[in-house]
Design an enzyme around this catalytic site. Structure first.
Site, PDB file in Angstrom:
ATOM      1  N   ASP A  35       5.430  34.646-118.894  1.00  0.00           N
ATOM      2  CA  ASP A  35       6.211  33.427-119.117  1.00  0.00           C
ATOM      3  C   ASP A  35       7.684  33.762-119.395  1.00  0.00           C
ATOM      4  O   ASP A  35       7.990  34.821-119.948  1.00  0.00           O
ATOM      5  CB  ASP A  35       5.604  32.679-120.310  1.00  0.00           C
ATOM      6  CG  ASP A  35       6.021  31.213-120.341  1.00  0.00           C
ATOM      7  OD1 ASP A  35       6.656  30.743-119.370  1.00  0.00           O
ATOM      8  OD2 ASP A  35       5.716  30.540-121.338  1.00  0.00           O
ATOM      9  N   GLY A  36       8.558  32.846-119.020  1.00  0.00           N
ATOM     10  CA  GLY A  36       9.963  32.980-119.382  1.00  0.00           C
ATOM     11  C   GLY A  36      10.883  33.340-118.218  1.00  0.00           C
ATOM     12  O   GLY A  36      12.074  33.598-118.435  1.00  0.00           O
ATOM     13  N   GLY A  38      11.991  31.359-115.812  1.00  0.00           N
ATOM     14  CA  GLY A  38      12.997  30.315-115.629  1.00  0.00           C
ATOM     15  C   GLY A  38      14.115  30.447-116.654  1.00  0.00           C
ATOM     16  O   GLY A  38      15.302  30.391-116.319  1.00  0.00           O
ATOM     17  N   HIS A  52      11.935  34.583-111.264  1.00  0.00           N
ATOM     18  CA  HIS A  52      10.622  34.961-110.714  1.00  0.00           C
ATOM     19  C   HIS A  52      10.744  36.286-109.951  1.00  0.00           C
ATOM     20  O   HIS A  52       9.883  37.160-110.034  1.00  0.00           O
ATOM     21  CB  HIS A  52      10.093  33.872-109.788  1.00  0.00           C
ATOM     22  CG  HIS A  52       9.850  32.558-110.483  1.00  0.00           C
ATOM     23  ND1 HIS A  52       9.166  32.462-111.665  1.00  0.00           N
ATOM     24  CD2 HIS A  52      10.205  31.284-110.159  1.00  0.00           C
ATOM     25  CE1 HIS A  52       9.096  31.182-112.045  1.00  0.00           C
ATOM     26  NE2 HIS A  52       9.738  30.456-111.146  1.00  0.00           N
ATOM     27  N   LEU A 146      -7.407  50.700-110.125  1.00  0.00           N
ATOM     28  CA  LEU A 146      -7.016  49.566-110.971  1.00  0.00           C
ATOM     29  C   LEU A 146      -7.451  48.282-110.256  1.00  0.00           C
ATOM     30  O   LEU A 146      -7.172  48.114-109.069  1.00  0.00           O
ATOM     31  CB  LEU A 146      -5.490  49.538-111.172  1.00  0.00           C
ATOM     32  CG  LEU A 146      -4.942  48.288-111.869  1.00  0.00           C
ATOM     33  CD1 LEU A 146      -5.398  48.220-113.324  1.00  0.00           C
ATOM     34  CD2 LEU A 146      -3.404  48.259-111.819  1.00  0.00           C
ATOM     35  N   ARG A 203       1.246  37.398-124.051  1.00  0.00           N
ATOM     36  CA  ARG A 203       2.043  36.278-123.530  1.00  0.00           C
ATOM     37  C   ARG A 203       3.490  36.512-123.923  1.00  0.00           C
ATOM     38  O   ARG A 203       3.805  36.706-125.103  1.00  0.00           O
ATOM     39  CB  ARG A 203       1.566  34.934-124.066  1.00  0.00           C
ATOM     40  CG  ARG A 203       2.415  33.801-123.453  1.00  0.00           C
ATOM     41  CD  ARG A 203       1.899  32.431-123.706  1.00  0.00           C
ATOM     42  NE  ARG A 203       2.678  31.467-122.924  1.00  0.00           N
ATOM     43  CZ  ARG A 203       2.262  30.288-122.535  1.00  0.00           C
ATOM     44  NH1 ARG A 203       1.061  29.882-122.847  1.00  0.00           N
ATOM     45  NH2 ARG A 203       3.037  29.487-121.824  1.00  0.00           N
ATOM     46  N   GLU A 222      -7.890  40.281-128.299  1.00  0.00           N
ATOM     47  CA  GLU A 222      -6.731  40.374-129.200  1.00  0.00           C
ATOM     48  C   GLU A 222      -5.534  39.708-128.520  1.00  0.00           C
ATOM     49  O   GLU A 222      -5.242  39.990-127.346  1.00  0.00           O
ATOM     50  CB  GLU A 222      -6.391  41.845-129.481  1.00  0.00           C
ATOM     51  CG  GLU A 222      -7.432  42.566-130.301  1.00  0.00           C
ATOM     52  CD  GLU A 222      -7.581  41.990-131.712  1.00  0.00           C
ATOM     53  OE1 GLU A 222      -6.577  41.505-132.278  1.00  0.00           O
ATOM     54  OE2 GLU A 222      -8.701  42.020-132.233  1.00  0.00           O
TER      55      GLU A 222
HETATM   56  C1  FPP Z   1       6.356  31.460-115.777  1.00  0.00           C
HETATM   57  O1  FPP Z   1       7.740  31.391-116.043  1.00  0.00           O
HETATM   58  C2  FPP Z   1       6.098  32.215-114.568  1.00  0.00           C
HETATM   59  C3  FPP Z   1       5.542  31.703-113.434  1.00  0.00           C
HETATM   60  C4  FPP Z   1       5.118  30.292-113.332  1.00  0.00           C
HETATM   61  C5  FPP Z   1       5.367  32.501-112.217  1.00  0.00           C
HETATM   62  C6  FPP Z   1       5.107  33.970-112.413  1.00  0.00           C
HETATM   63  C7  FPP Z   1       5.293  34.616-111.108  1.00  0.00           C
HETATM   64  C8  FPP Z   1       5.812  35.848-110.898  1.00  0.00           C
HETATM   65  C9  FPP Z   1       6.209  36.790-111.959  1.00  0.00           C
HETATM   66  C10 FPP Z   1       6.051  36.308-109.514  1.00  0.00           C
HETATM   67  C11 FPP Z   1       4.884  36.235-108.583  1.00  0.00           C
HETATM   68  C12 FPP Z   1       3.793  37.164-108.915  1.00  0.00           C
HETATM   69  C13 FPP Z   1       3.253  38.048-108.053  1.00  0.00           C
HETATM   70  C14 FPP Z   1       2.005  38.755-108.412  1.00  0.00           C
HETATM   71  C15 FPP Z   1       3.852  38.369-106.769  1.00  0.00           C
HETATM   72  P1  FPP Z   1       8.416  29.972-116.131  1.00  0.00           P
HETATM   73  O2  FPP Z   1       8.994  29.624-114.801  1.00  0.00           O
HETATM   74  O3  FPP Z   1       7.443  28.966-116.662  1.00  0.00           O
HETATM   75  O4  FPP Z   1       9.546  30.258-117.162  1.00  0.00           O
HETATM   76  P2  FPP Z   1      10.176  29.222-118.208  1.00  0.00           P
HETATM   77  O5  FPP Z   1       9.088  28.875-119.183  1.00  0.00           O
HETATM   78  O6  FPP Z   1      11.271  30.018-118.819  1.00  0.00           O
HETATM   79  O7  FPP Z   1      10.655  28.048-117.429  1.00  0.00           O
END
Ligand code: FPP
Length: 265
Positions: A35-36, A38, A52, A146, A203, A222
């Site tokens: 998360d994070g 954005g 991303h 893995l 997380r 955990e």
């Molecule tokens: C959450 O951050 C993240 C996502 C919704 C997407 C995660 C995707 C990737 C890291 C790239 C794709 C993965 C692979 C395996 C190729 P957010 O957008 O909710 O961030 P915010 O809470 O700061 O808005």
């Protein structure tokens, strides 16, 4: 089970952090809510997709560390069912990133011995993204160094409902009796049936929720929450999470501390 004493980790180099890990206390299965992305981008005045994109670099580093340490399973939450409610432009960009990642890195996954698999309602993905998902699953199916499970269009409640309805259908056609249903049988109907439950859930970004991720499987996991945004969660941050995990007493509902992390899995 020995426990590390409190560490002043800020002063330690990555090498020193690594040397403090105890091989027999490493998790076998790590799950991550990434998360994070954005916020990472917005803090820099960049479009969200830049976060991303940077987040993929963290995915690479965490995969590499799991391989280095012999952690056998890594499950990452890349796209939730709720994420379909994001603006179409962001969804398209995320699907494009996924496609690009798989198209360009599947040979590296093969080389590293990584088996790529997915959980979630992946058939909801656009055809071209689904094509690369299926291709990568097939090309890596024989590997086992893995097990990388990517949750795509995933929701924990849907997964449980799907399992319940499958069991109900089997009862209806006489293949199962209601009295056969127990926890072991139930977990065989989940999409993670071939994996042990996660030992550690990470997380990032300061949120302290599970957000519909692996609801059944996280029963005794955990939980590790860090304010670090996912694009900044690199090798050092992952080492810190593993060290913190090693300091936890995993009791699985028991009252004594010297239990193996295996018990209850
Ligand atoms: C959450 O951050 C993240 C996502 C919704 C997407 C995660 C995707 C990737 C890291 C790239 C794709 C993965 C692979 C395996 C190729 P957010 O957008 O909710 O961030 P915010 O809470 O700061 O808005």
């Amino acid at each position: 089970m020995t426990k590390s004493t409190t560490l002043d980790t800020d002063r330690l180099s990555e090498g020193e952090l690594l040397s403090r890990l105890e091989a027999d206390l490493l998790p076998k299965h790590v799950a991550i809510i990434m998360d994070g992305n954005g916020r990472w981008a917005e803090l820099r005045g960049l479009p969200r997709i830049a976060g991303h994109r940077e987040g993929i670099k963290s995915v690479r580093e965490v995969i590499a560390l799991c391989l280095e340490l012999g952690i056998h399973a890594l499950t990452i939450y890349a796209f939730s069912q709720e994420n379909w409610n994001r603006p179409a432009q962001e969804i398209d960009a995320l699907m494009g990133l996924l496609e690009h990642y798989l198209a360009t890195e599947r040979s590296s996954l093969v080389q590293q011995g990584v088996r790529f698999r997915t959980i979630g309602r992946v058939t909801a993905l656009p055809p071209s993204a689904l094509h690369w998902v299926r291709t990568t699953e097939q090309e890596t199916a024989h590997l086992d160094k893995l097990i990388l499970t990517v949750a795509l269009s995933y929701g924990g409640r849907s997964e449980i409902i799907d399992a319940v309805s499958q069991i109900a259908r089997e009862c209806q056609r006489g293949a199962l009796r209601p009295e056969d249903i127990d926890e072991t049988l139930f977990q065989n109907y989940l999409s993670t049936s071939d994996l042990p439950d996660p030992d550690l859930l990470i997380r990032t970004s300061g949120e302290t929720r599970i957000s519909n991720f692996l609801l059944w499987q996280l029963a005794y996991t955990e939980l590790y929450f860090t304010p670090t945004l996912w694009p900044d969660f690199r090798r050092r941050e992952a080492l810190l999470a593993l060290l913190e995990y090693q300091r936890r007493d995993r009791r699985f509902g028991r009252v004594f501390s010297a239990v193996s992390p295996q018990i209850g899995l």
